[in-house]
Each structure stands twice: as C-alpha cells, then as structure tokens.
Design a protein around this motif. Structure first.
Motif, PDB file in Angstrom:
ATOM      1  N   ALA A  18      -0.894  10.357  -2.820  1.00  0.00           N
ATOM      2  CA  ALA A  18      -1.838  11.086  -3.003  1.00  0.00           C
ATOM      3  C   ALA A  18      -2.431  11.779  -1.947  1.00  0.00           C
ATOM      4  O   ALA A  18      -1.629  11.405  -0.491  1.00  0.00           O
ATOM      5  CB  ALA A  18      -3.256   9.909  -2.625  1.00  0.00           C
ATOM      6  N   ILE A  19      -2.972  13.194  -2.064  1.00  0.00           N
ATOM      7  CA  ILE A  19      -2.987  13.664  -0.650  1.00  0.00           C
ATOM      8  C   ILE A  19      -4.143  13.501   1.082  1.00  0.00           C
ATOM      9  O   ILE A  19      -3.270  13.997   1.649  1.00  0.00           O
ATOM     10  CB  ILE A  19      -3.988  15.088  -1.016  1.00  0.00           C
ATOM     11  N   SER A  20      -4.541  12.502   0.630  1.00  0.00           N
ATOM     12  CA  SER A  20      -5.109  11.714   1.614  1.00  0.00           C
ATOM     13  C   SER A  20      -3.386  11.000   2.794  1.00  0.00           C
ATOM     14  O   SER A  20      -4.142  10.925   3.443  1.00  0.00           O
ATOM     15  CB  SER A  20      -6.568  10.719   1.251  1.00  0.00           C
ATOM     16  N   THR A  21      -2.898  10.329   1.746  1.00  0.00           N
ATOM     17  CA  THR A  21      -2.165   9.608   1.781  1.00  0.00           C
ATOM     18  C   THR A  21      -1.263  10.455   3.120  1.00  0.00           C
ATOM     19  O   THR A  21      -0.878  10.335   4.147  1.00  0.00           O
ATOM     20  CB  THR A  21      -1.237   8.813   1.190  1.00  0.00           C
ATOM     21  N   VAL A  22      -0.647  12.000   2.921  1.00  0.00           N
ATOM     22  CA  VAL A  22       0.393  12.643   2.957  1.00  0.00           C
ATOM     23  C   VAL A  22      -0.409  13.127   4.378  1.00  0.00           C
ATOM     24  O   VAL A  22      -0.230  12.912   5.154  1.00  0.00           O
ATOM     25  CB  VAL A  22       0.387  13.628   1.938  1.00  0.00           C
ATOM     26  N   SER A  23      -1.819  12.992   3.929  1.00  0.00           N
ATOM     27  CA  SER A  23      -2.678  13.637   5.248  1.00  0.00           C
ATOM     28  C   SER A  23      -2.372  12.356   6.356  1.00  0.00           C
ATOM     29  O   SER A  23      -2.041  12.909   7.629  1.00  0.00           O
ATOM     30  CB  SER A  23      -4.451  13.598   5.031  1.00  0.00           C
ATOM     31  N   ARG A  24      -2.544  10.778   6.081  1.00  0.00           N
ATOM     32  CA  ARG A  24      -2.540   9.944   7.023  1.00  0.00           C
ATOM     33  C   ARG A  24      -1.512  10.027   8.154  1.00  0.00           C
ATOM     34  O   ARG A  24      -1.272   9.918   9.059  1.00  0.00           O
ATOM     35  CB  ARG A  24      -3.016   9.197   6.302  1.00  0.00           C
ATOM     36  N   GLN A  53       3.450  -7.781   2.898  1.00  0.00           N
ATOM     37  CA  GLN A  53       2.890  -6.904   3.941  1.00  0.00           C
ATOM     38  C   GLN A  53       2.111  -5.561   3.678  1.00  0.00           C
ATOM     39  O   GLN A  53       2.567  -4.841   4.321  1.00  0.00           O
ATOM     40  CB  GLN A  53       4.262  -6.802   4.908  1.00  0.00           C
ATOM     41  N   GLY A  54       2.353  -5.614   2.681  1.00  0.00           N
ATOM     42  CA  GLY A  54       1.623  -4.636   2.079  1.00  0.00           C
ATOM     43  C   GLY A  54       2.695  -2.975   1.770  1.00  0.00           C
ATOM     44  O   GLY A  54       3.554  -3.527   1.335  1.00  0.00           O
ATOM     45  N   GLN A  69       3.941   1.934   7.926  1.00  0.00           N
ATOM     46  CA  GLN A  69       3.352   1.359   7.198  1.00  0.00           C
ATOM     47  C   GLN A  69       1.613   0.760   7.419  1.00  0.00           C
ATOM     48  O   GLN A  69       1.833   1.624   8.373  1.00  0.00           O
ATOM     49  CB  GLN A  69       4.215  -0.472   7.512  1.00  0.00           C
ATOM     50  N   GLU A  70       1.336   1.632   6.429  1.00  0.00           N
ATOM     51  CA  GLU A  70      -0.654   1.072   6.486  1.00  0.00           C
ATOM     52  C   GLU A  70      -1.138  -0.036   6.290  1.00  0.00           C
ATOM     53  O   GLU A  70      -0.376  -0.227   5.000  1.00  0.00           O
ATOM     54  CB  GLU A  70      -1.186   2.671   5.528  1.00  0.00           C
ATOM     55  N   THR A  71      -1.675  -0.270   6.795  1.00  0.00           N
ATOM     56  CA  THR A  71      -1.953  -1.660   7.241  1.00  0.00           C
ATOM     57  C   THR A  71      -3.557  -1.998   6.029  1.00  0.00           C
ATOM     58  O   THR A  71      -3.868  -0.767   5.348  1.00  0.00           O
ATOM     59  CB  THR A  71      -3.497  -2.669   8.816  1.00  0.00           C
ATOM     60  N   ARG A  72      -4.125  -2.524   5.617  1.00  0.00           N
ATOM     61  CA  ARG A  72      -4.470  -3.068   4.487  1.00  0.00           C
ATOM     62  C   ARG A  72      -6.286  -2.797   4.543  1.00  0.00           C
ATOM     63  O   ARG A  72      -6.425  -2.257   3.773  1.00  0.00           O
ATOM     64  CB  ARG A  72      -4.037  -4.116   3.302  1.00  0.00           C
ATOM     65  N   VAL A  73      -6.143  -3.712   5.749  1.00  0.00           N
ATOM     66  CA  VAL A  73      -7.868  -3.699   5.351  1.00  0.00           C
ATOM     67  C   VAL A  73      -8.129  -2.224   6.933  1.00  0.00           C
ATOM     68  O   VAL A  73      -9.402  -1.519   6.191  1.00  0.00           O
ATOM     69  CB  VAL A  73      -8.478  -4.587   6.278  1.00  0.00           C
ATOM     70  N   LEU A  74      -7.830  -1.703   7.207  1.00  0.00           N
ATOM     71  CA  LEU A  74      -8.114  -0.717   8.424  1.00  0.00           C
ATOM     72  C   LEU A  74      -6.949   0.429   8.413  1.00  0.00           C
ATOM     73  O   LEU A  74      -7.501   0.993   9.203  1.00  0.00           O
ATOM     74  CB  LEU A  74      -8.322  -1.088  10.387  1.00  0.00           C
ATOM     75  N   HIS A  75      -6.802  -0.001   7.309  1.00  0.00           N
ATOM     76  CA  HIS A  75      -5.476   1.091   7.371  1.00  0.00           C
ATOM     77  C   HIS A  75      -5.120   2.604   8.360  1.00  0.00           C
ATOM     78  O   HIS A  75      -4.611   3.218   8.650  1.00  0.00           O
ATOM     79  CB  HIS A  75      -6.151   2.629   6.705  1.00  0.00           C
ATOM     80  N   ARG A  76      -4.393   1.616   9.638  1.00  0.00           N
ATOM     81  CA  ARG A  76      -3.407   1.271  10.940  1.00  0.00           C
ATOM     82  C   ARG A  76      -2.555   2.008  10.099  1.00  0.00           C
ATOM     83  O   ARG A  76      -1.616   1.334   9.174  1.00  0.00           O
ATOM     84  CB  ARG A  76      -3.789   0.972  11.946  1.00  0.00           C
ATOM     85  N   LEU A  77      -1.662   2.845  11.106  1.00  0.00           N
ATOM     86  CA  LEU A  77      -0.295   3.322  10.460  1.00  0.00           C
ATOM     87  C   LEU A  77       0.154   2.624  11.401  1.00  0.00           C
ATOM     88  O   LEU A  77       0.045   2.485  12.986  1.00  0.00           O
ATOM     89  CB  LEU A  77      -0.035   5.181  10.570  1.00  0.00           C
TER      90      LEU A  77
END
Length: 164
Positions: A18-24, A53-54, A69-77
């Motif tokens: 997804a483009i949102s994932t690519v952007s992050r 681990q996601g 890796q992107e955390t599940r809850v806070l979406h931190r990279l």
C-alpha cells in the motif's frame, strides 16, 4: 528523479504494498540506500522463527538488503537489518509453490542467521520471486564459489622431468 525512486515505486506496486506503507518506510530506506542503487524487490515478509513479532518490509537492491519492522499498535518503524549483499554469507532461498511462499535465509556479518518468509498471492508469483532473487544473488554466489575453488595450474606450468 533518481534511480532508487524510479525503481522502488514500481517494485512496491508490483508487490502490492500500500502507498501509505511505502510512505512510512521510505525515509528509513532513503537513509540506507544510495540514490544510484536500483531496486530489485520490495515485499512484505514474516520471520518464521518469531511469528508474533509482526510484519517486516524487505527491500533488496543490487547492493543492499534492508529490512524494516513496523510495530503493530503504534506503527513505529524499526530498522531490523541493513547490510551490503557482499557482507551476507550462506544466502539460500526455497521456493514453495504449494504454499505460495519463499523462505529467504542469510547469515549477516555478525553471525546471526536471518530467515524471512515471503508470501505471494499466487503460485506463479513464487517463480517470479525466485527469478528476482537469482538475479540479485547468483552472480555474487558464483564469484564467491570461484574464489573458494582450488586454483588449477596450466599444464605447461607443471614441469615433469623427461624419463632418461
């Protein structure tokens, strides 16, 4: 537009990221990859040894392997792996069209064996992924094996005394 951007976006679209994932993830990848390095593969993956681990996002260029890796809850990279291909050893991948997945494994320079499970949407995509991995890793593997092979000397270099 540089080579990385020109090749990264189509590779991500081909993988269905997804483009949102690519952007992050793009700022992290930008810090790790040079502008003139072409993208071979962008795909989501899991670690089979740590399934809870996601998800991870794997970027393979002709020079580097970068995994975030992107955390599940806070979406931190978090940067999981950033290495040049020449620093990887024992690189293997096992395509499994029955499960529509490929397992990629490599030993990093620190000696840790990294394993990634890449799911594809269709069994035919497994062979496309296999071809991409071959394209990126086979030339290096062939050169590596050639260095490890014993040197063969030319016959004229061997001096055998004539029988008297």
């Amino acid at each position: 537009m540089d080579v990385f951007s020109r090749t990264f976006l189509p590779a991500a679209a081909e993988a269905g990221v997804a483009i949102s994932t690519v952007s992050r993830h793009m700022p992290v990848f930008r810090r790790c990859v040079e502008a003139d390095d072409a993208t071979v593969l962008v795909t989501r993956c899991l670690r089979p040894d740590r399934p809870m681990q996601g998800e991870f996002l794997l970027l393979l260029t002709y020079r580097r392997l970068v995994v975030t890796q992107e955390t599940r809850v806070l979406h931190r990279l978090r940067l999981h792996l950033n290495t040049e291909l020449r620093h990887l050893s024992n690189v293997t991948w096992n395509p499994d069209p029955r499960l529509a997945a490929v397992e990629l494994a490599a030993t990093a320079v620190d000696g840790i064996r990294e394993r990634f499970w890449i799911k594809t949407g269709h069994p035919k995509q497994v062979w496309h992924l296999d071809a991409l991995l071959s394209h990126a890793f086979r030339p290096r593997l062939v050169a590596e094996r050639a260095q490890q092979a014993p040197r063969v000397t030319a016959p004229e270099a061997l001096h055998v005394p004539a029988a008297a």
